[in-house]
Write an enzyme that holds these catalytic residues in place. Sequence first.
Site, short mmCIF file in Angstrom:
data_model
loop_
_atom_site.label_atom_id
_atom_site.label_comp_id
_atom_site.label_asym_id
_atom_site.label_seq_id
_atom_site.Cartn_x
_atom_site.Cartn_y
_atom_site.Cartn_z
N ASP A 276 23.32 52.48 22.43
CA ASP A 276 24.24 52.11 24.27
C ASP A 276 23.77 53.71 24.41
O ASP A 276 23.24 54.44 24.27
CB ASP A 276 25.54 53.17 23.19
CG ASP A 276 26.29 52.48 25.24
OD1 ASP A 276 27.19 51.70 24.88
OD2 ASP A 276 26.17 53.49 26.15
N ILE A 277 23.57 53.32 25.80
CA ILE A 277 22.09 54.42 26.41
C ILE A 277 23.29 55.58 27.26
O ILE A 277 22.48 56.98 27.11
CB ILE A 277 21.99 53.92 27.91
CG1 ILE A 277 20.42 54.53 28.41
CG2 ILE A 277 23.04 53.86 28.71
CD1 ILE A 277 19.87 54.21 29.05
N GLY B 230 37.66 49.21 31.16
CA GLY B 230 36.70 49.87 30.81
C GLY B 230 35.41 48.74 30.67
O GLY B 230 34.41 49.18 30.78
N SER C 85 32.35 47.59 32.20
CA SER C 85 31.34 47.64 33.38
C SER C 85 30.71 46.63 32.77
O SER C 85 29.55 46.57 34.12
CB SER C 85 30.76 49.55 32.98
OG SER C 85 29.95 49.28 31.94
N HIS D 213 29.65 42.17 25.13
CA HIS D 213 29.30 42.66 23.83
C HIS D 213 30.28 42.93 23.22
O HIS D 213 31.21 43.19 23.51
CB HIS D 213 27.92 43.50 24.65
CG HIS D 213 29.24 44.03 25.88
ND1 HIS D 213 29.14 44.06 27.01
CD2 HIS D 213 30.12 46.46 25.80
CE1 HIS D 213 30.28 44.86 27.83
NE2 HIS D 213 30.65 45.89 27.40
N LEU D 214 30.02 43.42 21.44
CA LEU D 214 30.87 43.91 20.83
C LEU D 214 30.13 46.29 20.63
O LEU D 214 28.66 45.65 20.74
CB LEU D 214 30.56 43.49 19.77
CG LEU D 214 31.92 44.08 18.71
CD1 LEU D 214 33.10 43.93 18.57
CD2 LEU D 214 31.17 43.29 17.03
N HIS D 215 30.92 46.56 20.31
CA HIS D 215 30.75 48.15 21.09
C HIS D 215 30.87 47.89 19.05
O HIS D 215 31.64 47.74 18.48
CB HIS D 215 31.76 49.25 21.60
CG HIS D 215 31.11 48.85 22.57
ND1 HIS D 215 30.70 49.68 23.26
CD2 HIS D 215 31.58 47.56 23.75
CE1 HIS D 215 31.06 49.83 25.08
NE2 HIS D 215 31.29 48.40 24.88
P1 AMP Z 1 31.45 48.07 28.80
O1 AMP Z 1 31.76 49.37 29.28
O2 AMP Z 1 32.15 47.82 28.03
O3 AMP Z 1 31.34 46.77 29.69
O4 AMP Z 1 30.45 48.55 28.10
C1 AMP Z 1 29.16 48.54 28.71
C2 AMP Z 1 27.81 49.42 27.98
O5 AMP Z 1 26.92 49.70 28.23
C3 AMP Z 1 29.01 51.11 27.95
O6 AMP Z 1 28.44 51.97 26.90
C4 AMP Z 1 26.94 51.36 28.79
O7 AMP Z 1 27.48 53.01 27.94
C5 AMP Z 1 26.00 50.86 28.71
N1 AMP Z 1 24.96 50.80 28.96
C6 AMP Z 1 25.16 50.42 30.42
N2 AMP Z 1 23.13 50.80 30.52
C7 AMP Z 1 22.84 50.44 29.07
C8 AMP Z 1 21.25 50.42 29.17
N3 AMP Z 1 20.66 50.05 30.04
N4 AMP Z 1 20.55 50.44 28.10
C9 AMP Z 1 21.88 50.13 26.55
N5 AMP Z 1 23.93 50.39 27.43
C10 AMP Z 1 23.82 50.99 28.52
#
Ligand code: AMP
Length: 116
Positions: free
Chosen positions: A32-33, A95, A97, A102-104
Amino acid sequence: MPEEDCLFCRIVGRFVPAQIIAENDRFLAFNDINPQAPTHVLIVPKRHVATIAELTSETAPLMGEAVVLANGIARQTGIAEQGYRLVLNCGSGAGQSVFHVHLHLLGGRPMRWPPG
Ligand code: AMP
Ligand code: ZN
């Protein structure tokens, strides 16, 4: 089909760079970025599905496979023994975004409950 304006489809297609942790035919896992824990990896199916709510009996097994991949990454990164958290955010109010499921995988620090 990949979506041109979807960030994770663009990462899967290598149009946007990411720190890749694992890959197979159906998944890409990358850091994650904006990490929320010492280990914060996203396990992303290559197939575009916008939200968990849109999963069907055909596509839902992908998320079981994502859990198995996350378990393996947790072991490899050394966070498995202390425990880790798997998170699926569904919809902006929860939350989400990036609208590609995707699975965290979060770990490497104590986790509180309830989550924010
Ligand atoms: P969610 O909020 O559950 O949709 O998770 C999206 C995740 O993607 C967030 O934790 C962001 O920090 C991550 N994210 C956004 N842009 C990037 C990127 N370019 N590379 C890696 N992770 C990203
Ligand atoms: Zn996508």
